[in-house]
Design a protein around this motif. Structure first.
Motif, PDB file in Angstrom:
ATOM      1  N   LEU A 183       0.831  -1.199   0.000  1.00  5.57           N
ATOM      2  CA  LEU A 183       0.000   0.000   0.000  1.00  5.57           C
ATOM      3  C   LEU A 183       0.872   1.258   0.000  1.00  5.57           C
ATOM      4  N   ALA A 184       1.918   1.233   0.827  1.00  5.03           N
ATOM      5  CA  ALA A 184       2.800   2.397   0.915  1.00  5.03           C
ATOM      6  C   ALA A 184       3.508   2.642  -0.414  1.00  5.03           C
ATOM      7  N   ALA A 185       4.042   1.576  -1.017  1.00  2.83           N
ATOM      8  CA  ALA A 185       4.735   1.728  -2.293  1.00  2.83           C
ATOM      9  C   ALA A 185       3.773   2.161  -3.396  1.00  2.83           C
ATOM     10  N   TYR A 186       2.535   1.679  -3.355  1.00  2.00           N
ATOM     11  CA  TYR A 186       1.527   2.051  -4.357  1.00  2.00           C
ATOM     12  C   TYR A 186       1.228   3.545  -4.285  1.00  2.00           C
ATOM     13  N   GLU A 200      -2.915  10.522  -1.995  1.00  2.00           N
ATOM     14  CA  GLU A 200      -3.118  10.959  -0.620  1.00  2.00           C
ATOM     15  C   GLU A 200      -4.051  10.016   0.126  1.00  2.00           C
ATOM     16  N   ARG A 201      -5.085   9.546  -0.546  1.00  2.00           N
ATOM     17  CA  ARG A 201      -5.998   8.595   0.116  1.00  2.00           C
ATOM     18  C   ARG A 201      -5.238   7.326   0.527  1.00  2.00           C
ATOM     19  N   ILE A 202      -4.387   6.840  -0.383  1.00  2.00           N
ATOM     20  CA  ILE A 202      -3.609   5.626  -0.095  1.00  2.00           C
ATOM     21  C   ILE A 202      -2.624   5.886   1.050  1.00  2.00           C
ATOM     22  N   ALA A 203      -1.954   7.053   1.031  1.00  2.00           N
ATOM     23  CA  ALA A 203      -0.982   7.366   2.071  1.00  2.00           C
ATOM     24  C   ALA A 203      -1.656   7.449   3.443  1.00  2.00           C
TER      25      ALA A 203
END
Length: 490
Positions: A183-186, A200-203
Motif C-alpha cells: 500500500l505504501a509503495a503504491y 493521498e488517500r492511499i498514504a
C-alpha cells in the motif's frame, strides 16, 4: 520433508517475521536479542531453496540491524547452497527477492533490479501468494526509487511500470505487514505520476493501518508520500513537516536507504522554500546516512577480507601440514606416504607418454656398524649426506624418497633422448658418488659408507616395481655390496 521438519520450518518462519516486525517498529534492541536466539536454529531436513530462503531472510534482518559482516556471511551461505540449482517455486523466489534487496544495499543496483524481475517470474511458478506479493512489492519499490533519480519523462514511465505490479500484489494480500508495504509503495507510485488525490488517500490509509501496529517503516513511507504530494501542490510548510516525520521514522527503523532518500528530498524542499537552516539540517542527516552506509560497507568489506585472509592462511597451514606429513624430517626428502601418493600419477603419465618407469632402490651397506662406531648423531648426518648425493645425481622431476631407515627410493621415467637404460645409469652414478665421497668431516677416517642398489623397470604398479627392485637389491648384497643389480624382466 517430514511433519516434524515442516513444523520446525514453520516455527523458524514465524520467529523471523517477529524479528522483522520489531525492526519495522524501531525496537532494535529487542530485535537484536531475538535475532541472536535464532542464529543457531536452522531447521534440519530442508531442501536447498527452503534453507537458502531462511538464511537470506536472516541476512536481510542482519543488514537492517547494521550487522553487515554477518549479513554478508548469511547471504553467501544461502547463495552457496543453491548456486547450481535452477530457481523454481516460492522458496526460490523468496531467496532471490531478498538477495536483490541486499544487492541494492551494497550498491549493485543494476543487478538488484534484474534479480528482482527474476524473483517475480519465479514466484509465479510457486504456490505461496504472500511470497509472490513480497516479490511484487520488492520490484515495485525498487522501481519507485529508480524513478526518483530519473528525469521527469523517464521517471513517469518507471512509476507506471511499478503500478500494475503493486496492484497485483494488493489483490493477493488484504492485511498484514506485506499489505502495508504494498500500500505504501503504491501510494508513492501514484504520487509519482501525478495522481495526487488517489495517492493521498492511499498514504492516509497506510498511516491509519500502520500506526496501531507500530510499523514505523510503513509510516515513514506514508509521510514521505504526503510530503511529495504537498511539494507538488506548492505547500512547502506541510511538505517539510511530513518530510521530517518521514525522516524520523526512517531513522528509528535503521533503514539507511530510506533515510538517504527522504533526507535528500527534505533538503531539496527546504532549499526551494528558502529554509536554509532546515536544508542544512537535512543535508547533515543525508551526509550522516551516506557516511553510515559507507562505513558499514567498509566494515563488512574489511571483515570479509580479514576472513578471506584467515581462510587463505588456514589453507596454507593445512597444505603445509599435508606436505609435512609426506616429507621425511631428517633428510627433507619425500617419505613413504609422499612416494605412495605421488607414484600413481607419475606412472600414469609415463604410460600415456609411452615412457618406461624405473624404480631405483638404495640401501646403505653395513649402516648398523656406522651407527655403532660413530654414534646415532653421526649416522643421521651420514643419511642426510647420502640424501644430498642422491638428489644431486637425479633430475628435477624425479621422485626421491627415504623409504625407511637407511633405504632410499628414486622413481623416474626415461625420455626419447635417453639412449641407455636411464634407471641403471642413475643408479650407477649414485653408487659411484657415495663411494668416492669424502666422509671425513661427517664420520672421521674409519668409516666409508657404500650403497647397494636394485633397479627394476616395466609398465607396472609401484608395488610390483618395488618388489622387483628389492629382489635385485638382495642380489647386490649377496654378491658383495657396493654394486648395482638390475631385475631381469620376464
Amino acid at each position: 520433508m517430514g511433519q516434524d521438519d515442516q513444523a520446525a520450518a514453520t516455527e523458524a518462519l514465524r520467529a523471523d517475521r517477529e524479528v522483522r516486525l520489531l525492526i519495522d517498529a524501531g525496537r532494535r534492541d529487542e530485535a537484536n536479542s531475538l535475532f541472536d536466539q535464532l542464529l543457531s536454529k536452522v531447521p534440519p531436513g530442508l531442501d536447498p531453496w527452503a534453507r537458502a530462503a531462511i538464511l537470506t531472510r536472516r541476512a536481510v534482518a542482519a543488514w537492517r540491524l547494521r550487522r553487515i559482516p554477518l549479513a554478508l556471511e548469511l547471504a553467501a551461505e544461502g547463495w552457496s547452497d543453491i548456486d547450481a540449482e535452477q530457481p523454481h517455486g516460492s522458496s526460490a523466489a523468496d531467496t532471490l527477492g531478498r538477495l536483490g534487496y541486499l544487492l541494492e544495499g551494497i550498491g549493485y543496483r543494476r543487478a538488484s533490479l534484474e534479480i528482482g524481475r527474476i524473483a517475480v517470474d519465479v514466484a509465479r511458478t510457486g504456490d505461496d501468494v504472500e511470497i509472490l506479493a513480497h516479490s511484487l512489492q520488492g520490484l515495485g519499490g525498487t522501481l519507485n526509487f529508480r524513478a526518483c533519480e530519473q528525469p521527469p519523462d523517464e521517471a513517469d514511465e518507471t512509476f507506471r511500470e511499478a503500478i500494475p505490479l503493486l496492484e497485483e500484489g494488493l489483490s493477493l494480500v488484504s492485511d498484514g505487514r506485506m499489505h502495508l508495504a504494498l500500500l505504501a509503495a503504491y501510494g508513492a507510485s501514484l504520487a509519482g505520476i501525478g495522481e495526487l488525490d488517489r495517492a493521498e488517500r492511499i498514504a492516509r490509509e497506510t498511516l491509519e493501518l500502520a500506526k496501531p501496529e507500530g510499523n514505523r517503516w510503513a509510516t515513514s513511507v506514508g509521510y514521505w508520500v504526503l510530503s511529495t504530494i504537498r511539494r507538488k501542490q506548492g505547500a512547502p510548510a506541510e511538505a517539510i513537516a511530513y518530510g521530517r516525520a518521514a525522516v524520523e521514522d526512517a531513522e528509528r527503523t535503521s533503514d539507511i536507504s530510506l533515510l538517504q532518500r527522504y533526507s535528500q528530498d527534505l533538503a531539496d524542499i527546504c532549499r526551494e522554500s528558502g529554509d536554509t537552516a532546515g536544508e542544512a539540517q537535512a543535508l547533515r542527516l543525508n551526509v550522516s546516512a551516506r557516511r553510515t552506509a559507507m562505513e558499514t560497507l567498509q566494515e563488512g568489506l574489511g571483515q570479509a577480507l580479514e576472513q578471506r585472509r584467515l581462510a587463505i592462511r588456514a589453507q596454507r597451514l593445512a597444505t603445509a601440514a599435508q606436505e609435512a606429513a609426506a616429507r621425511d624430517p631428517l633428510t627433507g626428502l619425500a617419505n613413504r606416504l609422499g612416494l605412495e601418493s605421488t607414484a600413481p600419477g607419475l606412472l600414469a603419465r609415463a604410460v600415456a607418454a609411452h615412457r618406461a618407469p624405473w624404480l631405483v632402490l638404495i640401501d646403505v651397506d653395513w649402516f648398523k656398524g656406522v651407527n655403532d662406531a660413530a654414534g646415532h648423531a653421526a649416522g643421521d648426518a651420514a643419511l642426510r649426506e647420502i640424501a644430498q648425493l642422491v638428489r644431486a645425481e637425479c633430475r628435477a622431476d624425479d621422485v626421491i624418497a627415504r623409504w625407511a631407515g637407511d633405504e632410499f627410493v628414486v622413481l623416474l621415467t626415461d625420455s626419447p633422448e635417453d639412449n641407455n637404460p636411464v634407471g641403471v645409469t642413475v643408479a650407477e652414478r649414485i653408487r659411484a658418488a657415495v663411494d668416492r665421497h669424502d666422509w671425513t668431516a661427517v664420520l672421521g677416517t674409519s668409516q666409508r659408507p657404500t650403497v647397494s642398489i636394485g633397479v627394476a623397470t616395466g609398465p607396472d604398479t609401484l608395488e610390483r616395481l618395488f618388489a622387483n627392485a628389492d629382489a635385485a637389491l638382495y642380489r647386490a648384497k649377496r654378491r658383495g655390496r657396493n654394486r648395482v643389480e638390475v631385475h631381469a624382466a620376464a
